[in-house]
Design a protein around this motif. Structure first.
Motif, PDB file in Angstrom:
ATOM      1  N   GLY A 265       0.902  -1.137   0.090  1.00 42.97           N
ATOM      2  CA  GLY A 265       0.054   0.044   0.021  1.00 42.97           C
ATOM      3  C   GLY A 265       0.740   1.180  -0.008  1.00 42.97           C
ATOM      4  N   TYR A 266       1.357   1.446   1.224  1.00 46.22           N
ATOM      5  CA  TYR A 266       2.132   2.671   1.363  1.00 46.22           C
ATOM      6  C   TYR A 266       3.536   2.680   0.771  1.00 46.22           C
ATOM      7  N   CYS A 267       3.927   1.414   0.401  1.00 49.78           N
ATOM      8  CA  CYS A 267       5.393   1.213   0.113  1.00 49.78           C
ATOM      9  C   CYS A 267       5.324  -0.161  -0.743  1.00 49.78           C
ATOM     10  N   ARG A 268       6.139  -0.171  -1.852  1.00 51.20           N
ATOM     11  CA  ARG A 268       6.422  -1.383  -2.619  1.00 51.20           C
ATOM     12  C   ARG A 268       7.542  -1.836  -2.607  1.00 51.20           C
ATOM     13  N   HIS A 269       7.532  -3.322  -2.176  1.00 51.23           N
ATOM     14  CA  HIS A 269       8.880  -3.969  -2.302  1.00 51.23           C
ATOM     15  C   HIS A 269       9.397  -4.943  -3.240  1.00 51.23           C
ATOM     16  N   ASN A 304      13.531   0.130  -4.279  1.00 48.50           N
ATOM     17  CA  ASN A 304      12.834  -0.105  -2.485  1.00 48.50           C
ATOM     18  C   ASN A 304      13.140   1.141  -2.042  1.00 48.50           C
ATOM     19  N   GLN A 305      12.190   2.043  -2.039  1.00 49.13           N
ATOM     20  CA  GLN A 305      12.445   3.365  -1.248  1.00 49.13           C
ATOM     21  C   GLN A 305      10.971   3.773  -0.842  1.00 49.13           C
ATOM     22  N   VAL A 306      10.800   4.622   0.154  1.00 49.40           N
ATOM     23  CA  VAL A 306       9.809   5.309   0.601  1.00 49.40           C
ATOM     24  C   VAL A 306      10.289   6.541   1.408  1.00 49.40           C
ATOM     25  N   GLN A 307       9.075   7.415   1.266  1.00 49.18           N
ATOM     26  CA  GLN A 307       9.314   8.961   1.623  1.00 49.18           C
ATOM     27  C   GLN A 307       8.713   9.028   3.034  1.00 49.18           C
ATOM     28  N   GLY A 308       9.222   9.938   4.132  1.00 46.70           N
ATOM     29  CA  GLY A 308       8.575   9.794   5.239  1.00 46.70           C
ATOM     30  C   GLY A 308       9.366  11.188   6.140  1.00 46.70           C
ATOM     31  N   THR A 309       8.581  11.699   7.143  1.00 48.75           N
ATOM     32  CA  THR A 309       9.116  12.523   7.737  1.00 48.75           C
ATOM     33  C   THR A 309       9.974  12.012   9.273  1.00 48.75           C
ATOM     34  N   VAL A 310      11.054  12.730   9.607  1.00 51.24           N
ATOM     35  CA  VAL A 310      11.650  12.325  10.858  1.00 51.24           C
ATOM     36  C   VAL A 310      10.801  12.850  11.995  1.00 51.24           C
ATOM     37  N   GLU A 325       7.903   8.738   9.996  1.00 54.21           N
ATOM     38  CA  GLU A 325       6.272   8.558   9.864  1.00 54.21           C
ATOM     39  C   GLU A 325       6.078   8.563   8.404  1.00 54.21           C
ATOM     40  N   LEU A 326       5.458   7.538   7.866  1.00 54.92           N
ATOM     41  CA  LEU A 326       5.417   7.390   6.712  1.00 54.92           C
ATOM     42  C   LEU A 326       3.723   7.947   6.110  1.00 54.92           C
ATOM     43  N   ALA A 327       3.552   7.545   5.014  1.00 58.33           N
ATOM     44  CA  ALA A 327       2.014   8.116   4.570  1.00 58.33           C
ATOM     45  C   ALA A 327       1.089   7.305   5.307  1.00 58.33           C
ATOM     46  N   GLY A 328      -0.029   7.856   5.710  1.00 52.52           N
ATOM     47  CA  GLY A 328      -1.089   6.886   6.479  1.00 52.52           C
ATOM     48  C   GLY A 328      -0.672   6.701   8.018  1.00 52.52           C
ATOM     49  N   GLY A 329       0.394   7.708   8.280  1.00 53.88           N
ATOM     50  CA  GLY A 329       0.668   7.330   9.744  1.00 53.88           C
ATOM     51  C   GLY A 329       1.545   6.275  10.200  1.00 53.88           C
ATOM     52  N   GLU A 344      27.026  15.790   8.037  1.00 48.74           N
ATOM     53  CA  GLU A 344      26.663  16.982   7.414  1.00 48.74           C
ATOM     54  C   GLU A 344      24.932  16.952   7.309  1.00 48.74           C
ATOM     55  N   ASP A 345      24.672  15.967   6.361  1.00 49.44           N
ATOM     56  CA  ASP A 345      23.564  15.848   5.924  1.00 49.44           C
ATOM     57  C   ASP A 345      22.520  14.936   6.665  1.00 49.44           C
ATOM     58  N   ALA A 346      22.715  14.784   8.084  1.00 49.67           N
ATOM     59  CA  ALA A 346      21.798  13.811   8.747  1.00 49.67           C
ATOM     60  C   ALA A 346      20.430  14.680   8.774  1.00 49.67           C
ATOM     61  N   PRO A 347      19.547  13.784   8.577  1.00 52.74           N
ATOM     62  CA  PRO A 347      18.116  14.311   8.538  1.00 52.74           C
ATOM     63  C   PRO A 347      17.710  14.803  10.188  1.00 52.74           C
ATOM     64  N   ALA A 348      17.149  15.889  10.401  1.00 53.66           N
ATOM     65  CA  ALA A 348      16.881  16.544  11.625  1.00 53.66           C
ATOM     66  C   ALA A 348      15.228  16.146  12.004  1.00 53.66           C
ATOM     67  N   GLU A 349      14.915  16.030  13.009  1.00 54.33           N
ATOM     68  CA  GLU A 349      13.437  16.069  13.211  1.00 54.33           C
ATOM     69  C   GLU A 349      12.626  17.099  12.692  1.00 54.33           C
ATOM     70  N   GLY A 350      11.567  16.407  11.861  1.00 58.81           N
ATOM     71  CA  GLY A 350      10.733  17.235  11.279  1.00 58.81           C
ATOM     72  C   GLY A 350      10.948  17.565   9.785  1.00 58.81           C
ATOM     73  N   GLN A 351      12.075  16.946   9.447  1.00 58.55           N
ATOM     74  CA  GLN A 351      12.530  17.004   8.063  1.00 58.55           C
ATOM     75  C   GLN A 351      11.874  15.756   7.301  1.00 58.55           C
TER      76      GLN A 351
END
Ligand SMILES: Nc1ncnc2c1ncn2[C@@H]1O[C@H](COP(=O)(O)OP(=O)(O)OP(=O)(O)O)[C@@H](O)[C@H]1O
Ligand SMILES: [Mg+2]
Lengths: 367, 285
Positions: A265-269, A304-310, A325-329, A344-351
């Motif tokens: 659904g939210y992610c394809r393997h 294999n990839q999925v987008q989310g918020t830290v 947090e992925l789509a659909g919580g 340098e490019d470590a994702p921060a909270e909320g990104q």
């Protein structure tokens, strides 16, 4: 899977059942083969029947059904004091009224061994556990770690064919525990005794054992080497029980000879290793957090990839755990090892970040 | 509010609490103090002070009846304490180790019954039984043996309770460890269980010894001609009027018991302190 040996297993547990009555079966049709020199760990959550199984080996409980064979000899009817098996108890059970020396000599004296040989053996045991200076002390005059070593020496003194350890390090604090794990394994290997140990600590089982049996509700779910259990768990329960895992439910969408695709659904393997399934089949995908990479830009050429918020980020020193947090919580745990000191490019909270993983990282489970 | 706070409280509360404390001690110990003082009284009259004297202590040495009573009491106490400890240990062991056997409930009840049954009734029923046995079997003659049996009956219950409590908090893994190391059941009992419950056996012995030594009721029912225990002698004399020689005998007993109790407590206190120190040292190491 067992090591390739032609000889029959030292310890054979054949379809053993223990029913205490009252509806629940403590040990439910367990069969195991344990080979000479192995350190075999029974791993499972509280109340799953580990101690009961161990006590049946020692002879303190009588199996309701099934048989136990040691070197081909059926142990049924043999009382604990006649079995060539010694146990190290969780509480150590050192005799408080006897000195360290007499504690270790206790079993040897029962065998009617001559005095000089007893002295020799006790000295050797004390040296093995590095406590020669403490021979004259009583157990209460020793620290927890020292008591543990005396208990070990006492159960090894008779050179048993099989040693049983019930939560051998359960009474020690965390730091001492980690130090002692390696030491304990070294001593066991030095003596060359076959061991069955019980633990509910999966790290301890991983570190110490040559093979692990995962138990739940009296049943054995999977037996294998630590890496095998960790990397190819056979069931959802095992995958979940050992280490951290992201569990995703989905259905087989594409089935081709060299790969399958699973739609969650939210992610394809895309799974590249040799599995097949029929399209539409319901499966679970288990993905370990440390097999996932995070990046702040959308990666190219990754299936294999999925987008989310830290949502949060916990720093553990050698690694960092991200909660995405992925789509659909839905949540995805990612663990990145901290190779660089200040990435340098470590994702921060909320990104927003992209998680990717190779097509060999997943385990597809049907049960 | 804790007792400590009460005692350390301010002003009126404090005085009140102290007053009660003193009153309590006076109530408890004044009779004993009076008894000790009057044992040194030169006068024959119990309430008239006739000057200090050791006369009654001297007379005690020639009081054959009392001395024989004491000797009989000591023997009975020793026999009944020994018997109680042996039987009580066996009973306690059975009750703790065997959770299920036929007649367990009845057995538990029988062991505990003498603790709650009025002693007069036990004595009376034993007497009835003895009279009947005497009639049908011509045995046993009332005397040391019958008093011993009565005291054993009572002591057994107390000894069982004391030993049972100790056995119950014994780590069961200790006995299993001994079994696992090759000790047969009897060896486990002698080499591990017995040394570990030794303290409770000593307590049970002392308790049942004292119980037998000062028993009047059962002894009165079960004694026969020529078998008069010391408490019976004292009791029968006191009925004829207070005499200072009894005070002297009581003072000696109090002295012996006090010395014993103080020495015992000191010994236990020292042993525990040493043990605590050793454990602390081990943890630091
Ligand atoms: N003597 C007994 N009589 C009745 N039930 C028992 C007895 N011993 C164990 N059980 C039951 O058997 C089950 C398994 O117990 P066991 O002690 O083997 O668990 P365990 O895996 O060792 O757990 P833990 O990790 O907490 O030690 C439990 O449900 C327990 O209640
Ligand atoms: Mg257990």
């Amino acid at each position: 899977m067992t090591p390739a040996t032609a000889a029959p297993a030292t310890l054979q547990i054949r379809d053993v059942v223990k029913d205490f009555g009252g509806g629940s079966v403590a040990v439910n049709h367990v069969s195991l083969d344990i080979h000479k020199g192995e350190i075999f760990a029974l791993l499972g959550s509280s109340g799953c029947g580990k101690t009961t199984l161990l006590r049946m080996l020692a002879g303190f409980e009588i199996p309701t059904q099934g048989s136990i064979l040691l070197d081909g000899q059926d142990l049924a009817g043999l009382p604990p004091y006649l079995r060539p098996i010694n146990m190290m108890f969780q509480s150590y059970a050192l005799f408080p009224h006897l000195t360290v020396w007499d504690n270790i000599a206790f079993g040897l004296k029962r065998d009617g061994m001559p005095k000089e040989r007893i002295a020799e053996r006790v000295e050797a045991m004390l040296k093995l556990v590095q406590l020669p200076k403490y021979a004259k002390r009583k157990p209460h005059q020793l620290s927890g770690g020292q008591q543990q070593r005396v208990a070990l020496a006492r159960s090894l003194a008779k050179r048993p064919q099989l040693m049983l350890l019930d939560e051998p390090l359960g009474a020690l604090d965390k730091k001492l525990r980690e130090e002692t794990q390696i030491e304990l394994v070294n001593i066991i290997h030095e003596v060359g005794v076959t061991c069955v140990m019980v633990t509910h600590d999966q790290e301890e089982a991983m570190t110490m054992a040559t093979r692990i049996a995962v138990m739940s509700e009296g049943k054995i779910l999977q037996v294998g080497a630590p890496a095998e259990i960790y990397e190819t768990p056979a069931t959802r329960f095992v995958a979940d029980f050992i280490g951290n895992v992201n569990m995703m439910e989905g259905t087989v969408a594409v089935d081709e000879p060299d790969m399958v695709e699973i739609d969650c659904g939210y992610c394809r393997h895309r799974v590249g290793h040799g599995i097949t399934g029929t399209v539409g089949m319901e499966v679970s995908v288990a993905l370990r957090p440390e097999k996932i990479r995070l990046s702040r830009t959308k990666p190219e050429g990754q299936v294999n990839q999925v987008q989310g918020t830290v949502r949060d980020r916990s720093y553990f020193g050698s690694f960092t755990v991200y909660n995405l947090e992925l789509a659909g919580g839905r949540r995805l745990k990612v663990s990145e090892s901290n190779v660089e000191r200040h990435r340098e490019d470590a994702p921060a909270e909320g990104q927003v970040a992209w998680a990717t993983w190779p097509d060999t990282a997943q385990v597809v489970l049907t049960q | 509010m804790s007792v400590r706070n009460l005692l350390l409280g301010s002003g009126a509360t404090r005085a009140f609490a102290r007053g009660w404390l003193v009153a309590g001690f006076v109530f408890l110990y004044l009779p004993i103090v009076a008894l000790v003082i009057y044992s040194f009284n030169a006068s024959l009259m119990p309430v008239v002070w006739g000057g200090f004297s050791l006369r009654w202590y001297g007379e005690l040495a020639h009081d054959q009846e009392l001395l024989q009573g004491l000797w009989l009491s000591l023997r009975i106490a020793f026999y009944s304490a020994s018997g109680s400890v042996v039987l009580g240990t066996l009973a306690a062991f059975t009750l703790v180790k065997y959770r299920r056997f036929l007649g367990r409930t009845i057995f538990t009840g029988m062991v505990n019954a003498p603790l709650v049954m009025p002693e007069v009734i036990i004595g009376l029923s034993l007497l009835l039984m003895l009279v009947m046995m005497q009639r049908w079997l011509g045995f046993p003659e009332r005397g040391l043996l019958t008093i011993w049996m009565g005291h054993l009956l009572l002591g057994l219950s107390y000894a069982t309770v004391v030993v049972q409590a100790r056995l119950q908090d014994l780590n069961p893994e200790l006995e299993e460890a001994a079994t696992d190391l090759g000790a047969r059941p009897i060896q486990v009992f002698v080499l591990v269980t017995l040394p570990l419950i030794l303290n409770s056996l000593v307590s049970a012995f002392l308790l049942t010894f004292t119980l037998s030594l000062d028993d009047v009721v059962l002894s009165a029912f079960l004694s026969g001609p020529g078998a008069t225990t010391m408490p019976l002698v004292i009791f029968s004399r006191a009925r004829l009027g207070m005499r200072p020689d009894i005070n002297a005998a009581a003072t000696i007993i109090i002295g012996v018991v006090s010395v014993g109790v103080v020495a015992g407590s000191l010994f236990i206190f020292r042993a525990e302190r040493r043990r605590a120190a050793e454990m602390a040292a081990a943890q630091r190491a």
